[in-house]
Design a protein around this motif. Structure first.
Motif, short mmCIF file in Angstrom:
data_model
loop_
_atom_site.label_atom_id
_atom_site.label_comp_id
_atom_site.label_asym_id
_atom_site.label_seq_id
_atom_site.Cartn_x
_atom_site.Cartn_y
_atom_site.Cartn_z
N PHE A 455 0.81 -1.21 0.00
CA PHE A 455 0.00 0.00 0.00
C PHE A 455 0.85 1.27 0.00
CE2 PHE A 455 -4.62 -0.91 1.40
CZ PHE A 455 -5.04 -0.66 0.11
N ILE A 456 2.17 1.16 -0.07
CA ILE A 456 3.06 2.31 -0.15
C ILE A 456 4.03 2.10 -1.30
CG2 ILE A 456 4.89 3.61 1.02
CD1 ILE A 456 3.54 3.05 3.64
N TYR A 457 4.17 3.12 -2.12
CA TYR A 457 5.13 3.06 -3.23
C TYR A 457 6.05 4.27 -3.12
CZ TYR A 457 7.02 2.03 -7.83
OH TYR A 457 7.86 1.69 -8.86
N ILE A 458 7.36 4.02 -3.24
CA ILE A 458 8.36 5.08 -3.11
C ILE A 458 9.08 5.23 -4.44
CG2 ILE A 458 10.39 5.88 -1.87
CD1 ILE A 458 9.53 4.25 0.50
N ALA A 459 9.14 6.46 -4.92
CA ALA A 459 9.82 6.75 -6.19
C ALA A 459 10.95 7.73 -5.93
CB ALA A 459 8.84 7.34 -7.20
N GLY A 460 12.10 7.48 -6.59
CA GLY A 460 13.24 8.39 -6.50
C GLY A 460 13.32 9.26 -7.74
N THR A 461 13.74 10.50 -7.57
CA THR A 461 13.77 11.46 -8.67
C THR A 461 15.20 11.79 -9.06
OG1 THR A 461 13.78 13.41 -7.24
CG2 THR A 461 11.64 12.44 -7.75
N GLU A 462 15.33 12.49 -10.17
CA GLU A 462 16.65 12.84 -10.67
C GLU A 462 17.28 13.98 -9.88
OE1 GLU A 462 16.43 14.09 -14.68
OE2 GLU A 462 15.22 15.88 -14.26
N ASP A 463 16.52 14.65 -9.01
CA ASP A 463 17.07 15.72 -8.18
C ASP A 463 17.20 15.32 -6.71
OD1 ASP A 463 14.40 15.62 -7.68
OD2 ASP A 463 14.04 17.77 -7.85
N GLY A 464 17.27 14.00 -6.45
CA GLY A 464 17.56 13.52 -5.10
C GLY A 464 16.39 13.49 -4.15
N GLN A 465 15.17 13.44 -4.64
CA GLN A 465 14.00 13.39 -3.76
C GLN A 465 13.41 11.98 -3.72
OE1 GLN A 465 11.15 16.77 -3.69
NE2 GLN A 465 12.22 17.48 -5.52
N LEU A 466 12.83 11.66 -2.57
CA LEU A 466 12.04 10.43 -2.42
C LEU A 466 10.59 10.83 -2.23
CD1 LEU A 466 14.08 8.09 -0.04
CD2 LEU A 466 13.61 7.74 -2.44
N ILE A 467 9.74 10.41 -3.13
CA ILE A 467 8.31 10.72 -3.05
C ILE A 467 7.60 9.46 -2.56
CG2 ILE A 467 6.27 11.48 -4.30
CD1 ILE A 467 8.07 12.94 -6.23
N VAL A 468 6.96 9.57 -1.40
CA VAL A 468 6.28 8.44 -0.77
C VAL A 468 4.79 8.54 -1.09
CG1 VAL A 468 5.86 7.21 1.39
CG2 VAL A 468 8.00 8.46 1.07
N TRP A 469 4.29 7.58 -1.86
CA TRP A 469 2.88 7.56 -2.26
C TRP A 469 2.10 6.60 -1.36
CZ3 TRP A 469 0.51 10.50 -6.01
CH2 TRP A 469 1.35 11.21 -6.88
N ALA A 477 2.29 10.89 0.68
CA ALA A 477 2.35 10.89 2.15
C ALA A 477 3.54 11.68 2.67
CB ALA A 477 2.42 9.46 2.67
N GLY A 478 4.55 11.89 1.87
CA GLY A 478 5.72 12.65 2.30
C GLY A 478 6.76 12.73 1.21
N THR A 479 7.63 13.72 1.32
CA THR A 479 8.73 13.91 0.38
C THR A 479 10.02 14.09 1.17
OG1 THR A 479 7.26 14.96 -1.24
CG2 THR A 479 9.62 15.30 -1.51
N LEU A 480 11.04 13.30 0.83
CA LEU A 480 12.33 13.34 1.51
C LEU A 480 13.39 13.80 0.52
CD1 LEU A 480 12.04 9.88 3.30
CD2 LEU A 480 11.39 12.10 4.21
N LYS A 481 14.32 14.60 1.00
CA LYS A 481 15.38 15.14 0.14
C LYS A 481 16.74 14.68 0.65
CE LYS A 481 12.74 19.27 -1.14
NZ LYS A 481 12.73 20.75 -1.20
N GLY A 482 17.58 14.21 -0.29
CA GLY A 482 18.90 13.74 0.10
C GLY A 482 19.82 13.62 -1.09
N HIS A 483 21.00 13.05 -0.84
CA HIS A 483 22.01 12.79 -1.87
C HIS A 483 22.47 14.07 -2.57
CE1 HIS A 483 21.84 8.44 -1.48
NE2 HIS A 483 20.53 8.51 -1.47
N ASP A 484 22.33 15.21 -1.89
CA ASP A 484 22.80 16.50 -2.42
C ASP A 484 22.24 16.80 -3.81
OD1 ASP A 484 24.33 16.91 -0.12
OD2 ASP A 484 26.04 15.82 -0.95
N GLY A 485 21.02 16.37 -4.05
CA GLY A 485 20.39 16.67 -5.33
C GLY A 485 20.77 15.75 -6.46
N SER A 486 21.55 14.71 -6.20
CA SER A 486 21.94 13.77 -7.26
C SER A 486 20.83 12.76 -7.51
CB SER A 486 23.22 13.03 -6.86
OG SER A 486 24.28 13.94 -6.66
N PRO A 487 20.76 12.17 -8.70
CA PRO A 487 19.70 11.21 -9.00
C PRO A 487 19.77 9.99 -8.08
CG PRO A 487 20.79 11.92 -11.00
CD PRO A 487 21.62 12.45 -9.87
#
Length: 623
Positions: A455-469, A477-487
């Protein structure tokens, strides 16, 4: 005495002897001792020590301590100082009080003080008992309040569960009950039934298929709204979530003794034995070298690995027998994502490729090896030209006749596709039932992973974000930022559902981030040394260890003690050209009986790794 406020008096005894150098003594009404340095008289006629009296007044709020009613106020300005003749002359020291001039009087004084101490101790004990009763009452009230709050919390959780069940279901029972109540409502006017009958006849004359059209309109409205998961699909996913969440909790409660932990780590250390290393070339030798994606499956005691690469095929490899079970062809581009699920007699495999298509295959598990895989269906990913799937996942609520597939695309959307078998062997087109898009324009996904509960899906973006669906509400449900903006190139979630590990291959020294999914925050980082660019991650089935692989080696660390490495598997240097750009792809797969085997048997664990630029899949722990 006639006392006046603020007046100092000189007191002389009436006899002539008092006018000598002998000192007149006074007794303090508070202590019973002689105030040698600061005698004063209160307006009520009591002699006291100024220091002790002022201290007493500060304690009782300025009330005269000698007032039996306790209402008379006493101020320092109302005190009268006393001076003796000897005190004025500043002569000899005062004599001892008359009562202390003999041994019997001293013993009497001591007995008096002892009695006073006993009385004070009695009062103190009474006060202590009263305080104990008050404390006991307060603790009882607090305990009762805690029980009430716990009961309210339980009732709240029950209400939430019922609400979720209602929202997950189609609400048909409620609508039927409401319709029954509406139909059985009494009519007060006699002409009302006749009027209703005429209206129904007129409606039937205008459109005899009104109910069917209404039902069709509702279905069309649901199918047209791709931002919501249909209620029937959500109900199936919800029932599976309830089952899986119970199993996940058992993993979360798993605790091992120090002896078991040492045995497990000793078992992992055996993977470093070069004699138990095996290399298998999967895919066409004429194609570009590299394993871009891997996934492990198990059917009873038989274990499989599904891999995809540059040769536009997916390979199903039987680890137990050491043979290729099936080759899944038909892709028009490089296979970048694979996933699957095993049923009683067949395996359902899903692939995603750079041609922008999603494909579903069926592989029979009869053991004979002569059956060709069957392409069940395919679908082109919705969006602009050039997008492709970066992650595909078969939802655990799928069956052998009905599959639900989650697809994360490079364009920044998550699609829910459905395949339903009709008994024919002809491939059918997969139907998209839901499409979730990020609200931020221009978001592009580079990786994805589904929670073990489904019931939870997490997607990583090219600007270092984790989008929790949250698939239950179809909202972020939340957005996490890390990896200094790297994919973010790879995501994995532990089987207990607590930890999320992410990696980026932007540089060799890029750390691995460990996220706490319960608190939605970064909880730890791992600095991979002598690994190279991290291309893949995987938690073991017990959520106790994390394996991370790169171009130089694969290491296994301990969960919650992330920097402690218990196993290092070194890879030979790649023969590729230096500086040649490689895709941040690959895979790590755990296999074997596990750490806890059946009684009388030893545990067995193996690892399989693969990455872009290296042709073989390497097995560690398999001879």
């Amino acid at each position: 005495f006639l006392l006046a406020s603020g007046i100092s008096l000189l007191l002389y005894p009436p006899n002539t002897m008092a006018q000598s150098n002998a000192t007149q003594t006074f007794t303090c009404a508070l202590t019973g001792l002689s105030p040698l340095t600061d005698p004063i008289v209160t307006p009520s006629g009591y002699v006291c020590s100024r220091k002790l009296l002022l201290t007493k007044l500060s304690e009782n709020g300025g009330v005269d301590p000698f007032d039996t009613a306790g209402t008379r106020r006493l101020d320092e300005s109302a005190l009268v100082e006393l001076h003796t003749a000897s005190g004025v002359a500043g002569g000899a020291a005062p004599p001892r009080p008359p009562k202390a001039t003999s041994l019997p009087s001293l013993l009497g004084m001591l007995q008096h003080e002892f009695d006073a101490v006993l009385l004070e101790l009695y009062d103190t004990r009474k006060a202590l008992e009263e305080t104990r009763r008050e404390l006991s009452s307060a603790l009882y009230q607090n305990d009762a309040a805690v029980r009430v709050v716990a009961r309210v919390v339980r009732e709240r959780d029950v209400a939430r569960g019922r609400l979720e069940e209602f929202l997950a279901g189609d609400g048909a029972a409620q609508r039927e009950a409401a319709a029954a109540v509406s139909d059985s409502a009494p009519t007060t006017a006699a002409a009302e039934p006749q009027k209703r009958g005429r209206e129904e006849e007129a409606a039937s004359a205008m459109d005899v298929d009104a109910p069917a059209k209404k039902a069709k309109t509702d279905d069309e409205a649901v199918s047209d709204d791709l931002t919501k998961i249909p209620k029937a699909e959500l109900a199936a996913m919800s029932s599976t979530w309830k089952i899986l969440s119970k199993g996940r909790k058992s993993i979360a409660k798993l605790k091992r003794s120090e002896e078991e932990t040492s045995k497990n780590e000793a078992l992992l250390s055996t993977l470093e034995d070069k004699e138990k290393e095996k290399k298998v070339n999967l895919g066409k030798s004429s194609a570009k070298a590299g394993v871009l994606c891997m996934f492990g499956l198990k059917h009873g005691d038989v274990e499989y690995i599904v891999s995809g690469g540059h040769d536009k095929t997916a390979i199903v490899y039987n680890v137990t027998t050491g043979q290729i079970a099936a080759t899944l062809a038909g892709a028009g581009g490089v296979v970048t994502a694979v996933h699957g699920m095993v049923f009683q007699d067949k395996m359902l495999v899903v692939t995603g490729s750079t041609d922008g298509f999603l494909r579903v295959y069926s592989v029979l598990l009869t053991g004979e090896g002569g059956d060709e895989p069957l392409l069940l269906g395919s679908a082109e990913i919705m969006g602009t030209k050039g997008i492709h799937p970066i992650n595909v996942t078969v939802h655990p609520s799928s069956t052998s006749d009905e599959a639900r597939i989650l697809v994360a695309s490079s364009e920044g959307s998550i699609g829910l596709y459905k395949w339903s078998g009709d008994g024919s062997e002809e491939p059918t087109e997969l139907k998209m039932v839901t499409r979730l898009e990020s609200k931020e324009e221009g978001t592009k996904f580079t990786s994805g992973c589904m929670h073990p509960d489904g019931f939870i899906y997490i997607a990583g973006t090219e600007d270092g974000q984790l989008i929790v669906w949250d698939l239950k509400t179809q909202a972020v449900a939340g957005t996490l930022k890390g990896h200094d903006g790297s994919p973010i190139d790879f995501i994995t979630i532990s089987e207990n559902g607590y930890h999320v590990a992410t990696s980026t291959s932007s540089s060799v020294n890029s750390p691995i981030h460990i996220w706490d999914l319960r608190k939605l925050k970064l909880s730890a980082t791992i600095t991979p040394t002598d690994v190279g660019s991290v291309t893949s991650l995987a938690f073991d089935p017990t959520a106790t260890y994390l394996a991370y692989a790169g171009e130089e080696s694969t290491k296994v660390c301990v969960a919650k003690d992330w920097e402690r490495v218990v196993c290092t598997l070194t890879l030979p240097k790649s023969g590729g050209k230096k500086g040649k750009k490689k895709s941040p792809s690959g895979g790590v797969v755990w296999g074997g009986k596990g750490f806890v085997a059946k009684e009388g048997e030893e545990g067995k664990v193996w690892l399989a790794t693969g990455c872009d630029g290296q042709r073989p899949v390497r097995f560690w722990g398999i001879e």
